[in-house]
Design a protein around this motif. Sequence first.
Motif, PDB file in Angstrom:
ATOM      1  N   TYR A  62       0.834  -1.204   0.000  1.00  0.00           N
ATOM      2  CA  TYR A  62       0.000   0.000   0.000  1.00  0.00           C
ATOM      3  C   TYR A  62       0.869   1.256   0.000  1.00  0.00           C
ATOM      4  N   GLU A  63       1.891   1.293   0.840  1.00  0.00           N
ATOM      5  CA  GLU A  63       2.760   2.461   0.911  1.00  0.00           C
ATOM      6  C   GLU A  63       3.455   2.705  -0.426  1.00  0.00           C
ATOM      7  N   ARG A 117      -6.655   2.712   2.864  1.00  0.00           N
ATOM      8  CA  ARG A 117      -5.918   1.448   2.970  1.00  0.00           C
ATOM      9  C   ARG A 117      -6.855   0.247   2.796  1.00  0.00           C
ATOM     10  N   TRP A 153      -6.679  -2.687  -0.211  1.00  0.00           N
ATOM     11  CA  TRP A 153      -6.544  -4.125   0.011  1.00  0.00           C
ATOM     12  C   TRP A 153      -7.750  -4.886  -0.518  1.00  0.00           C
TER      13      TRP A 153
END
Length: 67
Positions: free
Chosen positions: A28-29, A47, A51
């Motif tokens: 994610y980052e 986030r 996902w």
Amino acid sequence: MSAATATPFDVVRRIGRFVSGVTGADRYERYVEHLRRVHPERPVPARADFWRAHYAEQERNPGTRCC
């Protein structure tokens, strides 16, 4: 900073980054960094939304995973 002069905290942090990279936990980052660098006009997803979309894509296209 070399390994000999690193504090125990630095060593643990490096190990944590390594494990995150291997397991994909930092996905994610990295995606957020990519969006900000390459597509600054696009909104950054939450986030949980990232996902959710990621797992949905894996279900549609399982690729080389075993199960």
